[in-house]
Structures are given as structure tokens and as C-alpha cells.
Design an enzyme around this catalytic site. Structure first.
Site, PDB file in Angstrom:
ATOM      1  N   TYR A   1       0.853  -1.287   0.086  1.00 15.89           N
ATOM      2  CA  TYR A   1      -0.070   0.031  -0.103  1.00 15.89           C
ATOM      3  C   TYR A   1       1.024   1.102  -0.308  1.00 15.89           C
ATOM      4  O   TYR A   1       0.245   2.372  -0.192  1.00 15.89           O
ATOM      5  CB  TYR A   1      -0.960   0.259   1.355  1.00 15.89           C
ATOM      6  CG  TYR A   1      -2.250  -0.873   0.978  1.00 15.89           C
ATOM      7  CD1 TYR A   1      -2.207  -2.149   1.071  1.00 15.89           C
ATOM      8  CD2 TYR A   1      -3.052   0.033   1.416  1.00 15.89           C
ATOM      9  CE1 TYR A   1      -2.764  -3.131   0.973  1.00 15.89           C
ATOM     10  CE2 TYR A   1      -4.865  -0.960   1.152  1.00 15.89           C
ATOM     11  CZ  TYR A   1      -4.074  -2.334   1.117  1.00 15.89           C
ATOM     12  OH  TYR A   1      -5.463  -3.219   0.636  1.00 15.89           O
TER      13      TYR A   1
ATOM     14  N   LYS B   1       4.724 -15.100   4.654  1.00 14.05           N
ATOM     15  CA  LYS B   1       4.726 -15.855   2.792  1.00 14.05           C
ATOM     16  C   LYS B   1       5.798 -16.178   2.565  1.00 14.05           C
ATOM     17  O   LYS B   1       6.557 -15.572   1.977  1.00 14.05           O
ATOM     18  CB  LYS B   1       4.120 -15.410   1.832  1.00 14.05           C
ATOM     19  CG  LYS B   1       3.734 -15.903   0.102  1.00 14.05           C
ATOM     20  CD  LYS B   1       2.995 -17.440   0.467  1.00 14.05           C
ATOM     21  CE  LYS B   1       3.014 -18.234  -0.778  1.00 14.05           C
ATOM     22  NZ  LYS B   1       2.415 -18.950  -1.004  1.00 14.05           N
TER      23      LYS B   1
ATOM     24  N   ASP C   1      -1.222 -17.942   2.751  1.00 11.35           N
ATOM     25  CA  ASP C   1      -2.890 -19.499   1.730  1.00 11.35           C
ATOM     26  C   ASP C   1      -3.411 -20.515   2.907  1.00 11.35           C
ATOM     27  O   ASP C   1      -4.195 -20.982   2.477  1.00 11.35           O
ATOM     28  CB  ASP C   1      -1.886 -20.156   0.702  1.00 11.35           C
ATOM     29  CG  ASP C   1      -0.631 -20.735   1.045  1.00 11.35           C
ATOM     30  OD1 ASP C   1       0.123 -20.017   1.656  1.00 11.35           O
ATOM     31  OD2 ASP C   1       0.148 -21.049  -0.286  1.00 11.35           O
TER      32      ASP C   1
ATOM     33  N   ASP D   1      -5.600  -6.970   4.125  1.00 12.98           N
ATOM     34  CA  ASP D   1      -6.966  -6.796   3.650  1.00 12.98           C
ATOM     35  C   ASP D   1      -7.832  -7.760   3.437  1.00 12.98           C
ATOM     36  O   ASP D   1      -8.542  -7.856   3.266  1.00 12.98           O
ATOM     37  CB  ASP D   1      -6.865  -5.767   2.264  1.00 12.98           C
ATOM     38  CG  ASP D   1      -7.575  -5.291   1.487  1.00 12.98           C
ATOM     39  OD1 ASP D   1      -8.356  -4.779   2.311  1.00 12.98           O
ATOM     40  OD2 ASP D   1      -7.218  -5.654   0.605  1.00 12.98           O
TER      41      ASP D   1
ATOM     42  N   ASP E   1     -11.697  -9.445   4.674  1.00 14.37           N
ATOM     43  CA  ASP E   1     -12.901  -9.808   3.797  1.00 14.37           C
ATOM     44  C   ASP E   1     -13.359 -11.527   4.124  1.00 14.37           C
ATOM     45  O   ASP E   1     -14.788 -12.432   4.322  1.00 14.37           O
ATOM     46  CB  ASP E   1     -12.659  -9.707   2.619  1.00 14.37           C
ATOM     47  CG  ASP E   1     -12.722  -8.602   2.523  1.00 14.37           C
ATOM     48  OD1 ASP E   1     -12.768  -7.553   3.216  1.00 14.37           O
ATOM     49  OD2 ASP E   1     -13.284  -8.236   0.975  1.00 14.37           O
TER      50      ASP E   1
HETATM   51  C1  IPM Z   1     -10.465  -1.954   3.355  1.00  7.83           C
HETATM   52  C2  IPM Z   1     -10.197  -0.934   1.753  1.00  7.83           C
HETATM   53  C3  IPM Z   1      -9.561  -0.506   1.538  1.00  7.83           C
HETATM   54  C4  IPM Z   1      -8.035  -0.949   1.759  1.00  7.83           C
HETATM   55  C5  IPM Z   1      -9.670   0.125  -0.093  1.00  7.83           C
HETATM   56  C6  IPM Z   1     -10.957   0.562   0.403  1.00  7.83           C
HETATM   57  C7  IPM Z   1      -8.740   0.963   0.169  1.00  7.83           C
HETATM   58  O1  IPM Z   1     -11.049  -2.519   1.425  1.00  7.83           O
HETATM   59  O2  IPM Z   1     -10.636  -1.672   4.768  1.00  7.83           O
HETATM   60  O3  IPM Z   1     -10.076  -3.531   3.961  1.00  7.83           O
HETATM   61  O4  IPM Z   1      -7.886  -1.814   0.706  1.00  7.83           O
HETATM   62  O5  IPM Z   1      -7.444  -1.568   3.024  1.00  7.83           O
HETATM   63 MN    MN Z   2     -10.255  -4.517   1.884  1.00  9.33          MN
END
Ligand code: IPM
Ligand code: MN
Length: 353
Positions: free
Chosen positions: A137, A189, A223, A247, A251
Site C-alpha cells: 500500500y 509468505k 494461503d 486486507d 474479508d
Molecule cells: C479496506 C478496504 C480498503 C483497503 C480500500 C477501500 C482502499 O478494502 O478497508 O479493507 O484496501 O484497505
Molecule cells: Mn478490504
């Protein structure tokens, strides 16, 4: 009476709807727990950008620095090229406010459906500490021969010893204070990223040996971590990882804890101003319909209370959310809750003790 100064950035899409409910619950919790919140709204987001051409005013970071915390809704607008708002608002705030930790609990509340068969609240309860200012990032990289057949594009995974070490120390401290098993898993990794993640591995062991002999150290490739998060989430206690891996795995974490409707996180600068947000996006297709689930934003407000030292309020909000998810909501998905966005906010606010 203690007054906390909170900056509210509702942002785009469903951000304003969910933020309003989080503020409602925050005010209810403040009223019951002997503190007040002074709110200031900021209109950063896609609408403002489309109107003014400015992503974030130069004064923004300085203006936000004086607050005790920031509550953010969502950033991302369907009419704005991807990356402009995300980098120009969300990442810029994280970086310039030096919020070097992204703390993301993965906790399945009772009564909430998980797609994982035979797993319940006992098994799904861990925390991801994501590095939040470096790695892939960092924005370093570039194009050579852009648009040509021989185009080269690089994106540098920048890791500094200081940046990695401060993240690891936060994770070790967090494990010591909150870990159920006092176990910290480094997710990396290192079989492929033999420079970047060798640095993480060496720092993890050096810091652990020197200052955290009481914390059990564990390692998993990213992974394999995805595999274990589905197969044996109960193995995890606290995980620490780089920005990009954090990140991605959060999710997955959000899905196993019941979805984007409930998953919250905090962008933390332990020495500065922190910003709390639902981890999902602006959900343009649900905007303005009153069907989006505000619980993730409410849980972000809960984390904010804990961060501000309002422990009783934080516990009360969590208890109220648990009651609502267990006894009231049909589903955590948008449009399927059996209640509107503001009714869910009312339910939680009404239960906050
Ligand atoms: C998160 C989001 C952000 C990230 C994006 C929107 C830049 O996906 O907060 O997880 O990748 O950090
Ligand atoms: Mn995210």
C-alpha cells in the site's frame, strides 16, 4: 462530565445511513454511562469531489488531528474512477494520521449464521492485527513504456524495520492483554517473499524473544491461513500480518463472522487520532433504501468507545448488539433483516445500558 470530541465522516453510498445509526447508539451509550460526545461532521467523499474537484482539502488532516477519534462510514462512489477516493481520502487519512494498526476482530455472535458448517461462537473468535501504513500500500512503483507491448508496471512492497516492529509490538501487547490463548500467529509468505517477509520473521522472533517470552509464537503462510480460517478457525487467537494480506484475510474473516453487515475495524494510532469504520464498502446499490445493516458501523462505534476508555459503554453496546442479532434480526444481510436500517439502530440504542 467527560466530553469526547468525535469527527464524523459519513462518506459515500450507504455510509451516511449506517453512520447515523452508529451515532444514535453512541449517544445512547454516552447518556447511560456518564459521558458526552461532541460531534463534528465532515463531508469528504465522492459527492463533494464531483462538485468541487477536490478529493480532500489540505486542511483536513490538521482539522481531524484535534479530535479524540473519527467515525467513518464508507468511501467509494460509482461515478468516480476506482482509486481516486480510496487513495485520496481513506488511505491518505490512514497514512497521514499514522494509523499504523488496522485492528479487525472476527467474532461470531450467538444466533448469527456462518457459512462454516459445525462452527459457532466458540470456534470463531479471533483478532487480526493488520499493518496499515506500509507494504504493497506504500504507493511506490511506476510504469515504464505505459500502453506499449513491452510495458512494465511495478508496485513495491515496502517494509521498514521500524514500521514492522511497531506493528509487531502492538500485536504482542494486544495478545498479552486480550488474547484468550496468549498466542500470536504471524501470517506471511516467507517461502516466496524471502526479503520482505524475512524481515517480518526476524523481527517477530527478535521482539518475541526479547520482550514477550510469555506469548506463544506461531507462524502460518497466508494461503494456509485462508484454509485454516475455514477449516479450523478455533486454532487462531491473535494474527498479525502485512497490509495487503490483512486486507484480504479480513474479508474472509468478515464472511465467517456473518458478513459485511457486522464486521468492523479500527485504524489505530496508539499515540494519536484513531478512526473507526465498518470494513465493508459504500454499497451503492442499496443506497437510500433504508435496507443496509448498520451493525458494522455500530460495532465500529463500540470499538471506538473501548479505545476512548469508555469500557462500560463498549460492553453495553456489544451486549445490545448480541441481543439484537440473537433475538430479533432474521438475517444480517441487506434487505433481509426484518427491520429497516433505522429500526435496527433503534433496537440497539433501546437496549444499551
Ligand atoms: C479496506 C478496504 C480498503 C483497503 C480500500 C477501500 C482502499 O478494502 O478497508 O479493507 O484496501 O484497505
Ligand atoms: Mn478490504
Amino acid at each position: 462530565m467527560k466530553a469526547h470530541k468525535i469527527a464524523v465522516v459519513p462518506g459515500d453510498g450507504t455510509g451516511p445511513e449506517v453512520t447515523a445509526e452508529a451515532v444514535k447508539v453512541l449517544q445512547a451509550a454516552a447518556g447511560k454511562n456518564g459521558f458526552t460526545v461532541e460531534l463534528a461532521q465532515f463531508d469528504f467523499g465522492g459527492e463533494r469531489y464531483l462538485k468541487t474537484g477536490e478529493v480532500l482539502p489540505d486542511s483536513a488532516v490538521g482539522d481531524l488531528r484535534v479530535f479524540d477519534a473519527i467515525l467513518l462510514g464508507a468511501i467509494g462512489h460509482p461515478d468516480v474512477e476506482p482509486g481516486i477516493l480510496e487513495k485520496g481520502i481513506l488511505l491518505r487519512l490512514r497514512f497521514e494520521l499514522d494509523q499504523y494498526i488496522n485492528l479487525r476482530p472476527v467474532k461470531l455472535f450467538p444466533g448469527v449464521d456462518t457459512p462454516l458448517k459445525d462452527k459457532g461462537p466458540e470456534e470463531i473468535d479471533f483478532v487480526v492485527v493488520r499493518e496499515n501504513t506500509e507494504g504493497l500500500y506504500s504507493g511506490m512503483g511506476g510504469f515504464q513504456y505505459r500502453g506499449m507491448p513491452n510495458e512494465v508496471a511495478t508496485q513495491i512492497m515496502c517494509n521498514t524495520r521500524a514500521g514492522v516492529e511497531r506493528c509487531l509490538r502492538y500485536a504482542f501487547d494486544y495478545t498479552r492483554e486480550h488474547g484468550k490463548k496468549k498466542q500470536l500467529t504471524l501470517v506471511a509468505k516467507r517461502n516466496v517473499l524471502t526479503y520482505a517477509h524475512d524481515l517480518w520473521w526476524r523481527a517477530f522472533n527478535e521482539v518475541g524473544d526479547a520482550d514477550y517470552a510469555d506469548i506463544k509464537r506461531d507462524y502460518a503462510h497466508v494461503d494456509a491461513t485462508c484454509m485454516w480460517m475455514v477449516k479450523n478457525p478455533e486454532w487462531f487467537d491473535v494474527l498479525v500480518t502485512c497490509n495487503m494480506f490483512g486486507d484480504i484475510i479480513t474479508d474472509l474473516g468478515a464472511m465467517i463472522q456473518g458478513g459485511m453487515g457486522i464486521a468492523a475495524g479500527g485504524n489505530i494510532n496508539p499515540e494519536g487520532v484513531s478512526m473507526f469504520e465498518p470494513i465493508g464498502g459504500s454499497a451503492p446499490k442499496y443506497t437510500g433504501q433504508g435496507v443496509i445493516n448498520p451493525l458494522a458501523a455500530i460495532c465500529a462505534a463500540q470499538m471506538m468507545c473501548a479505545h476512548l476508555g469508555e469500557t462500560a459503554a463498549a460492553e453495553a453496546i456489544e451486549k445490545a448488539v448480541i441481543t439484537v442479532t440473537r433475538d430479533r434480526l432474521k438475517s444480517l444481510s441487506a434487505g433481509k433483516m426484518g427491520y429497516s436500517t433505522s429500526e435496527v439502530g433503534d433496537l440497539v440504542a433501546g437496549l444499551v445500558g
